[in-house]
Write a protein that holds these residues in place. Structure first.
Motif, PDB file in Angstrom:
ATOM      1  N   LEU A 153       0.819  -1.208   0.000  1.00 35.20           N
ATOM      2  CA  LEU A 153       0.000   0.000   0.000  1.00 35.20           C
ATOM      3  C   LEU A 153       0.856   1.262   0.000  1.00 35.20           C
ATOM      4  N   LEU A 154       2.019   1.222   0.651  1.00 30.80           N
ATOM      5  CA  LEU A 154       2.915   2.383   0.643  1.00 30.80           C
ATOM      6  C   LEU A 154       3.345   2.709  -0.783  1.00 30.80           C
ATOM      7  N   VAL A 155       3.702   1.693  -1.564  1.00 29.81           N
ATOM      8  CA  VAL A 155       4.083   1.911  -2.962  1.00 29.81           C
ATOM      9  C   VAL A 155       2.914   2.516  -3.736  1.00 29.81           C
ATOM     10  N   ALA A 156       1.707   1.965  -3.527  1.00 29.09           N
ATOM     11  CA  ALA A 156       0.532   2.481  -4.227  1.00 29.09           C
ATOM     12  C   ALA A 156       0.260   3.936  -3.867  1.00 29.09           C
ATOM     13  N   VAL A 157       0.348   4.274  -2.587  1.00 34.26           N
ATOM     14  CA  VAL A 157       0.089   5.645  -2.146  1.00 34.26           C
ATOM     15  C   VAL A 157       1.107   6.614  -2.744  1.00 34.26           C
ATOM     16  N   LEU A 158       2.376   6.224  -2.789  1.00 34.80           N
ATOM     17  CA  LEU A 158       3.398   7.088  -3.391  1.00 34.80           C
ATOM     18  C   LEU A 158       3.113   7.330  -4.872  1.00 34.80           C
ATOM     19  N   VAL A 159       2.672   6.287  -5.574  1.00 39.18           N
ATOM     20  CA  VAL A 159       2.327   6.447  -6.990  1.00 39.18           C
ATOM     21  C   VAL A 159       1.170   7.431  -7.137  1.00 39.18           C
ATOM     22  N   PHE A 160       0.154   7.302  -6.298  1.00 38.67           N
ATOM     23  CA  PHE A 160      -0.992   8.220  -6.361  1.00 38.67           C
ATOM     24  C   PHE A 160      -0.571   9.655  -6.019  1.00 38.67           C
ATOM     25  N   MET A 161       0.294   9.812  -5.025  1.00 39.40           N
ATOM     26  CA  MET A 161       0.734  11.156  -4.642  1.00 39.40           C
ATOM     27  C   MET A 161       1.504  11.818  -5.778  1.00 39.40           C
ATOM     28  N   VAL A 162       2.366  11.057  -6.451  1.00 42.27           N
ATOM     29  CA  VAL A 162       3.107  11.595  -7.593  1.00 42.27           C
ATOM     30  C   VAL A 162       2.143  11.971  -8.710  1.00 42.27           C
ATOM     31  N   ALA A 163       1.160  11.096  -8.970  1.00 41.46           N
ATOM     32  CA  ALA A 163       0.196  11.365 -10.039  1.00 41.46           C
ATOM     33  C   ALA A 163      -0.587  12.651  -9.773  1.00 41.46           C
ATOM     34  N   VAL A 164      -1.092  12.817  -8.554  1.00 40.76           N
ATOM     35  CA  VAL A 164      -1.851  14.028  -8.212  1.00 40.76           C
ATOM     36  C   VAL A 164      -0.939  15.256  -8.248  1.00 40.76           C
ATOM     37  N   SER A 165       0.288  15.102  -7.756  1.00 39.75           N
ATOM     38  CA  SER A 165       1.225  16.231  -7.718  1.00 39.75           C
ATOM     39  C   SER A 165       1.613  16.704  -9.113  1.00 39.75           C
ATOM     40  N   LEU A 166       1.624  15.789 -10.095  1.00 36.27           N
ATOM     41  CA  LEU A 166       1.945  16.179 -11.468  1.00 36.27           C
ATOM     42  C   LEU A 166       0.699  16.654 -12.214  1.00 36.27           C
ATOM     43  N   TRP A 167      -0.432  16.018 -11.929  1.00 38.07           N
ATOM     44  CA  TRP A 167      -1.682  16.330 -12.650  1.00 38.07           C
ATOM     45  C   TRP A 167      -2.129  17.761 -12.371  1.00 38.07           C
ATOM     46  N   THR A 168      -2.122  18.161 -11.092  1.00 35.81           N
ATOM     47  CA  THR A 168      -2.682  19.471 -10.742  1.00 35.81           C
ATOM     48  C   THR A 168      -1.925  20.643 -11.371  1.00 35.81           C
ATOM     49  N   PRO A 169      -0.581  20.700 -11.308  1.00 39.34           N
ATOM     50  CA  PRO A 169       0.072  21.847 -11.957  1.00 39.34           C
ATOM     51  C   PRO A 169      -0.017  21.811 -13.476  1.00 39.34           C
ATOM     52  N   LEU A 170      -0.124  20.620 -14.071  1.00 40.37           N
ATOM     53  CA  LEU A 170      -0.269  20.542 -15.525  1.00 40.37           C
ATOM     54  C   LEU A 170      -1.629  21.054 -15.980  1.00 40.37           C
ATOM     55  N   LEU A 171      -2.662  20.826 -15.146  1.00 40.30           N
ATOM     56  CA  LEU A 171      -4.013  21.255 -15.510  1.00 40.30           C
ATOM     57  C   LEU A 171      -4.289  22.707 -15.138  1.00 40.30           C
ATOM     58  N   TYR A 172      -3.724  23.156 -14.029  1.00 35.40           N
ATOM     59  CA  TYR A 172      -4.098  24.460 -13.489  1.00 35.40           C
ATOM     60  C   TYR A 172      -2.872  25.361 -13.403  1.00 35.40           C
ATOM     61  N   GLU A 173      -2.898  26.413 -14.176  1.00 38.80           N
ATOM     62  CA  GLU A 173      -1.748  27.311 -14.252  1.00 38.80           C
ATOM     63  C   GLU A 173      -1.472  27.993 -12.916  1.00 38.80           C
ATOM     64  N   ARG A 174      -2.542  28.301 -12.164  1.00 36.70           N
ATOM     65  CA  ARG A 174      -2.348  28.981 -10.886  1.00 36.70           C
ATOM     66  C   ARG A 174      -1.567  28.100  -9.913  1.00 36.70           C
ATOM     67  N   ILE A 175      -1.779  26.778  -9.970  1.00 36.51           N
ATOM     68  CA  ILE A 175      -1.046  25.866  -9.080  1.00 36.51           C
ATOM     69  C   ILE A 175       0.397  25.722  -9.540  1.00 36.51           C
ATOM     70  N   ALA A 176       0.609  25.641 -10.853  1.00 37.84           N
ATOM     71  CA  ALA A 176       1.976  25.571 -11.379  1.00 37.84           C
ATOM     72  C   ALA A 176       2.756  26.822 -11.008  1.00 37.84           C
ATOM     73  N   GLU A 177       2.081  27.964 -11.082  1.00 39.44           N
ATOM     74  CA  GLU A 177       2.742  29.224 -10.727  1.00 39.44           C
ATOM     75  C   GLU A 177       3.087  29.276  -9.247  1.00 39.44           C
ATOM     76  N   ARG A 178       2.222  28.706  -8.420  1.00 38.37           N
ATOM     77  CA  ARG A 178       2.448  28.706  -6.969  1.00 38.37           C
ATOM     78  C   ARG A 178       3.689  27.873  -6.610  1.00 38.37           C
ATOM     79  N   TRP A 179       3.885  26.741  -7.292  1.00 36.03           N
ATOM     80  CA  TRP A 179       4.934  25.798  -6.906  1.00 36.03           C
ATOM     81  C   TRP A 179       6.242  25.981  -7.668  1.00 36.03           C
ATOM     82  N   PHE A 180       6.176  26.377  -8.926  1.00 34.11           N
ATOM     83  CA  PHE A 180       7.362  26.254  -9.783  1.00 34.11           C
ATOM     84  C   PHE A 180       7.935  27.588 -10.250  1.00 34.11           C
ATOM     85  N   THR A 181       7.544  28.671  -9.603  1.00 31.00           N
ATOM     86  CA  THR A 181       8.177  29.955  -9.891  1.00 31.00           C
ATOM     87  C   THR A 181       9.107  30.309  -8.737  1.00 31.00           C
ATOM     88  N   LEU A 182      10.132  31.065  -9.045  1.00 31.52           N
ATOM     89  CA  LEU A 182      11.090  31.492  -8.016  1.00 31.52           C
ATOM     90  C   LEU A 182      10.556  32.730  -7.312  1.00 31.52           C
TER      91      LEU A 182
END
Length: 336
Positions: free
Chosen positions: A199-228
């Protein structure tokens, strides 16, 4: 900045704490139900239920505080969120009720309780999945026109919300498995460690998927995390999450009782912090902030007085219960 600024911020923090405590405390006992089908042994199922018997109903107190706080402190947000997410909220509540009934009736119906076993497992899984749908639907964004919900009844249903639902089921199951590793003795303890690793492996996969999906879909989230300089300020969140995951794995490998559960709790809290960072100050993404939806200051102050008075009592009672029923549950032991 006066009360109009600080009161909504305080109430947002109160609701955030309530939701976090609900996810952690009710999460592990929902996880017990999700794991129920993984064993067919009658004594092990009894042992699983007895490990949470003193706590499960009290754990749901925090859901009431979170929902009630939203209604009182942010009525405009409540009026938008409820019609937008009515179906998954209804499914969640029905699943929690059915699961609670099954928890009590299973003992009364012995030895013919297969229906209640299925109800306990199904209600737990459906409640967890529905909570993920609610989270995904909220993060996906709610259509608002002139401060009112103007979308359709199935706007919450999307590939992303389904992903969040599956992630929530896996996460709660991991909480349940690490709880069992800490709180039961005997054959079931070894089984729980095996469940937790997968289950730990599965949860890590889901966390990575959500963490990549949200900034790719929503510019405001990408700007929050990936700008200096935000990238440097927020880098500790994923790093600490990986360290918590390492703590879980190491604890399981070394047969440590508490560290896998503590590490899993840390992963959940850091995941929750990441979602808050991505969306604050929006309470109804992507349009309504905590200040846009705040209720009258008088109502907020009145209810805050009650929270300040009662919250320490609830926390003290919760701590007392967990202290009183500390220790491992062995096969044949229980509270029924």
């Amino acid at each position: 900045m006066g009360m109009e600024f600080w009161l909504p911020a305080i109430w947002a923090a109160v609701i955030g704490v309530a939701v976090s405590l609900y996810v952690i405390l009710d999460g592990f006992d929902l996880g017990i139900g999700i794991l129920f089908p993984f064993t067919k042994d009658e004594s092990e199922r009894d042992q699983m239920m007895n490990s949470v018997a003193p706590f499960w109903d009290g754990n749901e107190t925090w859901l009431i505080l979170g929902g009630g706080g939203l209604f009182v402190a942010f009525p405009a947000a409540y009026a938008v969120i409820m019609p937008a997410l009515y179906l998954p909220v209804l499914l969640m509540l029905l699943a929690l009720v059915f699961r609670g009934v099954a928890f009590e009736f299973r003992w009364i119906a012995k030895p013919d309780h297969r229906f209640w076993d299925a109800a306990f497992a199904g209600g737990s899984a459906l409640a967890a999945f529905s909570q993920g749908l609610i989270l995904g639907g909220l993060l996906d964004g709610i259509t608002v026109t002139d401060g009112r919900f103007s979308g359709g009844p199935l706007d919450w249903l999307s590939p992303f919300s389904i992903l969040c639902g599956c992630a929530m089921v896996a996460g709660y199951a991991l909480l349940g498995a690490t709880w069992l590793n800490m709180r039961v003795a005997g054959h079931l303890e070894a089984k729980a460690r095996g469940w937790a690793k997968g289950l730990l492996v599965a949860v890590l996969v889901f966390m990575v998927a959500v963490s990549l999906w949200t900034p790719l879909l929503y510019e405001r989230i990408a700007e929050r995390w990936f700008t200096l300089p935000n990238l440097f300020y927020l880098a500790p969140v994923p790093i600490l999450t990986l360290l918590c995951a390492l703590m879980v794995w190491t604890g399981l490998e070394k047969d440590q009782p508490a560290s896998p559960f503590v590490g899993t709790v840390g992963m959940f809290l850091l995941g929750f912090a990441g979602l808050a960072i991505s969306n604050f100050p929006y309470l109804v993404p992507p349009s309504l902030t905590v200040w846009d939806t705040a209720g009258a200051p008088e109502s907020q102050v009145f209810m805050l007085i009650g929270v300040v008075a009662l919250l320490p009592l609830i926390l003290a009672y919760t701590a007392f219960m967990y202290w009183t029923f500390r220790g491992r549950v062995r096969a044949g032991e229980g509270y029924h």
